[in-house]
Design a protein around this motif. Sequence first.
Motif, PDB file in Angstrom:
ATOM      1  N   MET A  47      79.323 -49.879 111.484  1.00 31.47           N
ATOM      2  CA  MET A  47      78.002 -49.416 112.667  1.00 31.47           C
ATOM      3  C   MET A  47      77.624 -47.607 112.706  1.00 31.47           C
ATOM      4  SD  MET A  47      77.459 -52.705 113.227  1.00 31.47           S
ATOM      5  CE  MET A  47      75.912 -52.810 114.961  1.00 31.47           C
ATOM      6  N   VAL A  48      76.109 -48.015 112.593  1.00 34.80           N
ATOM      7  CA  VAL A  48      75.578 -46.501 113.062  1.00 34.80           C
ATOM      8  C   VAL A  48      74.676 -46.588 113.812  1.00 34.80           C
ATOM      9  CG1 VAL A  48      73.602 -45.077 111.949  1.00 34.80           C
ATOM     10  CG2 VAL A  48      75.644 -46.579 109.948  1.00 34.80           C
ATOM     11  N   LYS A  49      74.476 -45.542 114.714  1.00 30.84           N
ATOM     12  CA  LYS A  49      73.736 -44.772 115.567  1.00 30.84           C
ATOM     13  C   LYS A  49      72.403 -45.066 115.574  1.00 30.84           C
ATOM     14  CE  LYS A  49      73.792 -43.072 120.423  1.00 30.84           C
ATOM     15  NZ  LYS A  49      73.946 -41.932 121.421  1.00 30.84           N
ATOM     16  N   VAL A  50      71.389 -45.181 115.914  1.00 26.56           N
ATOM     17  CA  VAL A  50      70.066 -44.541 115.887  1.00 26.56           C
ATOM     18  C   VAL A  50      69.447 -45.236 117.580  1.00 26.56           C
ATOM     19  CG1 VAL A  50      67.997 -44.707 114.636  1.00 26.56           C
ATOM     20  CG2 VAL A  50      70.139 -45.831 113.797  1.00 26.56           C
ATOM     21  N   THR A  51      68.105 -43.146 117.643  1.00 28.95           N
ATOM     22  CA  THR A  51      67.848 -43.064 118.890  1.00 28.95           C
ATOM     23  C   THR A  51      66.000 -43.603 118.407  1.00 28.95           C
ATOM     24  OG1 THR A  51      69.454 -42.044 120.011  1.00 28.95           O
ATOM     25  CG2 THR A  51      67.528 -41.987 120.489  1.00 28.95           C
ATOM     26  N   TYR A  52      65.826 -44.021 118.979  1.00 25.17           N
ATOM     27  CA  TYR A  52      64.235 -44.392 118.953  1.00 25.17           C
ATOM     28  C   TYR A  52      63.831 -43.620 119.987  1.00 25.17           C
ATOM     29  CZ  TYR A  52      65.483 -47.309 115.437  1.00 25.17           C
ATOM     30  OH  TYR A  52      65.898 -48.807 113.958  1.00 25.17           O
ATOM     31  N   ILE A  53      62.656 -42.378 120.645  1.00 25.72           N
ATOM     32  CA  ILE A  53      62.264 -42.093 121.014  1.00 25.72           C
ATOM     33  C   ILE A  53      60.482 -42.736 120.938  1.00 25.72           C
ATOM     34  CG2 ILE A  53      61.928 -39.894 122.397  1.00 25.72           C
ATOM     35  CD1 ILE A  53      64.301 -38.432 120.881  1.00 25.72           C
ATOM     36  N   ALA A  54      59.811 -42.908 121.934  1.00 31.74           N
ATOM     37  CA  ALA A  54      58.819 -43.588 121.648  1.00 31.74           C
ATOM     38  C   ALA A  54      57.773 -41.963 122.404  1.00 31.74           C
ATOM     39  CB  ALA A  54      58.811 -44.977 123.001  1.00 31.74           C
ATOM     40  N   HIS A  55      55.984 -42.595 122.054  1.00 33.34           N
ATOM     41  CA  HIS A  55      55.453 -41.501 122.039  1.00 33.34           C
ATOM     42  C   HIS A  55      55.699 -40.701 123.742  1.00 33.34           C
ATOM     43  CE1 HIS A  55      51.790 -39.545 121.547  1.00 33.34           C
ATOM     44  NE2 HIS A  55      50.955 -39.430 121.783  1.00 33.34           N
ATOM     45  N   ASP A  56      55.831 -42.014 124.817  1.00 32.78           N
ATOM     46  CA  ASP A  56      56.122 -41.581 126.097  1.00 32.78           C
ATOM     47  C   ASP A  56      57.844 -40.389 126.101  1.00 32.78           C
ATOM     48  OD1 ASP A  56      57.796 -44.407 126.120  1.00 32.78           O
ATOM     49  OD2 ASP A  56      56.714 -44.586 127.405  1.00 32.78           O
ATOM     50  N   GLY A  57      58.219 -40.429 125.378  1.00 31.91           N
ATOM     51  CA  GLY A  57      59.437 -39.810 125.371  1.00 31.91           C
ATOM     52  C   GLY A  57      60.468 -41.178 126.286  1.00 31.91           C
ATOM     53  N   SER A  58      60.185 -42.623 126.241  1.00 31.88           N
ATOM     54  CA  SER A  58      61.241 -43.001 126.486  1.00 31.88           C
ATOM     55  C   SER A  58      62.160 -43.230 125.498  1.00 31.88           C
ATOM     56  CB  SER A  58      60.775 -44.000 126.860  1.00 31.88           C
ATOM     57  OG  SER A  58      60.105 -45.161 126.075  1.00 31.88           O
TER      58      SER A  58
END
Length: 107
Positions: A1-12
């Motif tokens: 598995m590959v961990k991916v982090t998505y950071i939204a425009h509002d910072g979440s």
Amino acid sequence: MVKVTYIAHDGSQTDIDADEGDTVMHAAVSQDVDGIVGECGGAMMCATCHCYVDAAWADRVGTRDRSEEDMLDGAASEVTERSRLSCQIKLTSDLDGLVVHLPEEQF
Ligand code: FES
């Protein structure tokens, strides 16, 4: 598995575990990450999968080719030097921990 982090425009922030070989776009859509649409399903026909690769990962993700640049011209949000179409980023073990930032809008 590959961990991916998505950071939204509002910072979440949303962290997911994706399969190797999947794309940043498809992994997000299949796990209901807001902010990536992927309207064309990855055929490089829409630019609704626009993301900004985190500066720490820019070298490892690689560069966009001419076709991707042309499609990014139609992106709804500002295009920067770190802009990529997330459907064109294939997840490998080298990208475990990848961080991408999402634009304010995709349409
Ligand atoms: S999903 Fe349409 S260009 Fe990436």
